[in-house]
Design a protein around this motif. Sequence first.
Motif, short mmCIF file in Angstrom:
data_model
loop_
_atom_site.label_atom_id
_atom_site.label_comp_id
_atom_site.label_asym_id
_atom_site.label_seq_id
_atom_site.Cartn_x
_atom_site.Cartn_y
_atom_site.Cartn_z
N ILE A 7 0.93 -1.18 -0.08
CA ILE A 7 -0.11 0.09 0.02
C ILE A 7 0.95 1.34 -0.09
CG2 ILE A 7 -1.64 1.26 1.30
CD1 ILE A 7 -2.96 -1.43 2.55
N THR A 8 1.89 1.26 0.87
CA THR A 8 2.64 2.40 1.12
C THR A 8 3.61 2.70 -0.40
OG1 THR A 8 4.19 1.17 2.18
CG2 THR A 8 2.58 2.46 3.30
N SER A 9 3.87 1.60 -1.04
CA SER A 9 4.71 1.73 -2.11
C SER A 9 3.98 2.74 -2.98
CB SER A 9 5.21 0.35 -2.70
OG SER A 9 3.85 -0.11 -3.36
N TYR A 10 2.64 2.57 -3.22
CA TYR A 10 2.10 3.83 -4.12
C TYR A 10 2.17 5.14 -3.83
CZ TYR A 10 0.61 -0.37 -6.72
OH TYR A 10 0.42 -1.78 -7.48
N SER A 11 2.64 5.18 -2.60
CA SER A 11 2.65 6.84 -2.22
C SER A 11 3.85 7.55 -2.58
CB SER A 11 2.56 6.79 -0.40
OG SER A 11 2.41 8.16 -0.17
N SER A 12 3.82 8.70 -2.91
CA SER A 12 4.83 9.50 -3.67
C SER A 12 4.45 11.04 -3.33
CB SER A 12 4.89 9.53 -5.34
OG SER A 12 3.61 9.74 -5.82
N GLU A 13 5.39 11.84 -3.63
CA GLU A 13 5.11 13.28 -3.39
C GLU A 13 4.03 13.69 -3.94
OE1 GLU A 13 8.74 15.56 -4.05
OE2 GLU A 13 9.78 14.42 -2.36
N GLU A 14 3.80 13.42 -5.13
CA GLU A 14 2.56 13.65 -6.10
C GLU A 14 1.29 13.15 -5.69
OE1 GLU A 14 5.07 12.61 -7.65
OE2 GLU A 14 6.46 14.47 -8.01
N GLN A 15 1.21 11.77 -5.11
CA GLN A 15 0.00 11.01 -4.74
C GLN A 15 0.46 10.50 -3.48
OE1 GLN A 15 -0.46 8.56 -8.18
NE2 GLN A 15 -2.39 9.27 -8.67
N ARG A 16 -0.41 10.80 -2.52
CA ARG A 16 -0.13 10.46 -1.10
C ARG A 16 -1.41 9.32 -0.90
NH1 ARG A 16 4.70 11.40 1.16
NH2 ARG A 16 5.29 13.70 0.66
N VAL A 17 -0.78 7.89 -0.45
CA VAL A 17 -1.55 6.86 -0.08
C VAL A 17 -1.44 6.43 1.36
CG1 VAL A 17 -2.23 4.46 -0.76
CG2 VAL A 17 -1.49 6.14 -2.64
N LEU A 18 -2.59 6.54 2.07
CA LEU A 18 -2.37 6.46 3.70
C LEU A 18 -3.07 5.26 3.99
CD1 LEU A 18 -2.77 10.16 4.67
CD2 LEU A 18 -0.56 8.93 4.32
N PRO A 19 -2.40 4.42 4.71
CA PRO A 19 -3.20 3.36 5.38
C PRO A 19 -3.72 3.89 6.68
CG PRO A 19 -0.81 2.94 5.62
CD PRO A 19 -0.92 4.15 4.65
N VAL A 20 -4.99 3.57 7.01
CA VAL A 20 -5.55 4.04 8.43
C VAL A 20 -6.02 2.73 9.05
CG1 VAL A 20 -7.41 5.55 9.14
CG2 VAL A 20 -6.49 6.03 7.10
N SER A 21 -5.65 2.97 10.33
CA SER A 21 -6.05 1.65 11.39
C SER A 21 -5.40 0.58 10.98
CB SER A 21 -7.52 1.76 11.50
OG SER A 21 -8.04 2.91 11.94
N TYR A 22 -4.59 0.51 10.41
CA TYR A 22 -3.93 -0.87 9.87
C TYR A 22 -3.10 -1.47 10.94
CZ TYR A 22 -1.58 -4.50 7.23
OH TYR A 22 -1.26 -5.99 7.05
N LYS A 23 -3.35 -2.77 11.44
CA LYS A 23 -2.61 -3.48 12.46
C LYS A 23 -2.67 -4.85 12.00
CE LYS A 23 -5.74 -2.60 15.58
NZ LYS A 23 -6.64 -2.69 16.63
N GLU A 24 -1.36 -5.62 12.12
CA GLU A 24 -1.21 -7.03 11.92
C GLU A 24 -2.32 -7.94 12.49
OE1 GLU A 24 2.70 -8.49 12.70
OE2 GLU A 24 3.79 -6.93 11.73
N SER A 25 -2.71 -7.54 13.50
CA SER A 25 -3.87 -8.38 13.98
C SER A 25 -5.12 -8.20 13.35
CB SER A 25 -4.06 -7.84 15.63
OG SER A 25 -4.60 -6.62 15.64
N ILE A 26 -5.31 -7.69 12.24
CA ILE A 26 -6.33 -7.28 11.61
C ILE A 26 -6.51 -8.66 10.62
CG2 ILE A 26 -5.45 -6.62 9.29
CD1 ILE A 26 -8.44 -4.77 10.89
N TRP A 27 -5.42 -9.55 10.53
CA TRP A 27 -5.73 -10.60 9.83
C TRP A 27 -5.73 -12.04 10.63
CZ3 TRP A 27 -6.49 -9.49 5.21
CH2 TRP A 27 -5.71 -8.21 4.63
N GLU A 28 -6.06 -11.80 12.01
CA GLU A 28 -6.39 -12.78 12.77
C GLU A 28 -7.84 -13.50 12.33
OE1 GLU A 28 -6.01 -11.54 17.00
OE2 GLU A 28 -3.84 -11.37 16.81
#
Length: 301
Positions: A180-201
């Motif tokens: 997700i964060t790899s798509y973020s740049s100075e021209e386009q900001r991509v922000l993950p919100v409320s992401y935690k590793e436990s989300i996949w439990e």
Amino acid sequence: MLEVSTKNDSKEDQIQALQKIINLDKKNYFRYFGRFQTLNDSLQIAKSKAKNQFAVVRYDVEQKNAENQILKNKSFKQNIGLAALALALIGGAFYYKKRKKRLQQEKELEVKNTQLKMSKKVHDVVANGLYHMMIDVQNNPEMDKTRILNDIEKMYEESRDISHENIAEKDFAQRFINMITSYSSEEQRVLPVSYKESIWENIPYNTQLELYYIIREILVNMKKHSKAKRASVKFEKNDINLIIRYTDNGVGIGDLNQQKGTGIHNTENRIESIGGDITFEKNPTGGLIIEITIPIQSKYV
């Protein structure tokens, strides 16, 4: 009459003549009666013989008729048997041909479905994988070769195992957020919100992997078409559902039904395959909102 009938050897006429003479000549009664009786017996015997002969002939005819009827019945039954056999053979041939055609169609459909499935996997793993690497390198020009080689090796492993069952990876949660964060740049900001590793439990790995490809597909389309300056991917989880909400401020989609491309259709198919729902709607402030809902307790999971 007696003389004439005797001359003509007509026994019936002789009997009639003797009957008349017996009544008329009382004196010679016994002589004529004896002759009458002899002729009458002879005539009765002849009639009996003729009658018996006729009875034999009639019996023979009736027996022949009975035999002919038996033969006709036997022939009729044989014809019915042959007709039934012919119908059975014709029906069997028709059923075999129809079944062969059905099996051929099922085989062709199976091959087609396999091809579509493989094509979708190639698109998700290879095409989007390459595009993701391009974006990652473009957004991180200082990226070291080790990271690039690791990404290439990961994509190689995915493409090599494209037709095999997936084996859960230990670093999936980190890989997901890095994607997700790899798509973020100075021209386009991509922000993950409320992401935690436990989300996949309690989320099976095949569902995790499908969501990885779905979010990557959304971000690839964002990079190619949205012209968005900001985008966010928000994660929420409760006891029932996992909810992922994507939002951007780009140009959006004017007519969702008419402008749905292959990527959106692939996304919808993937969501359906894991028992989830996906909705597309216009962002009131401009852009696009995509909401994905995955039931945690599901027959698909």
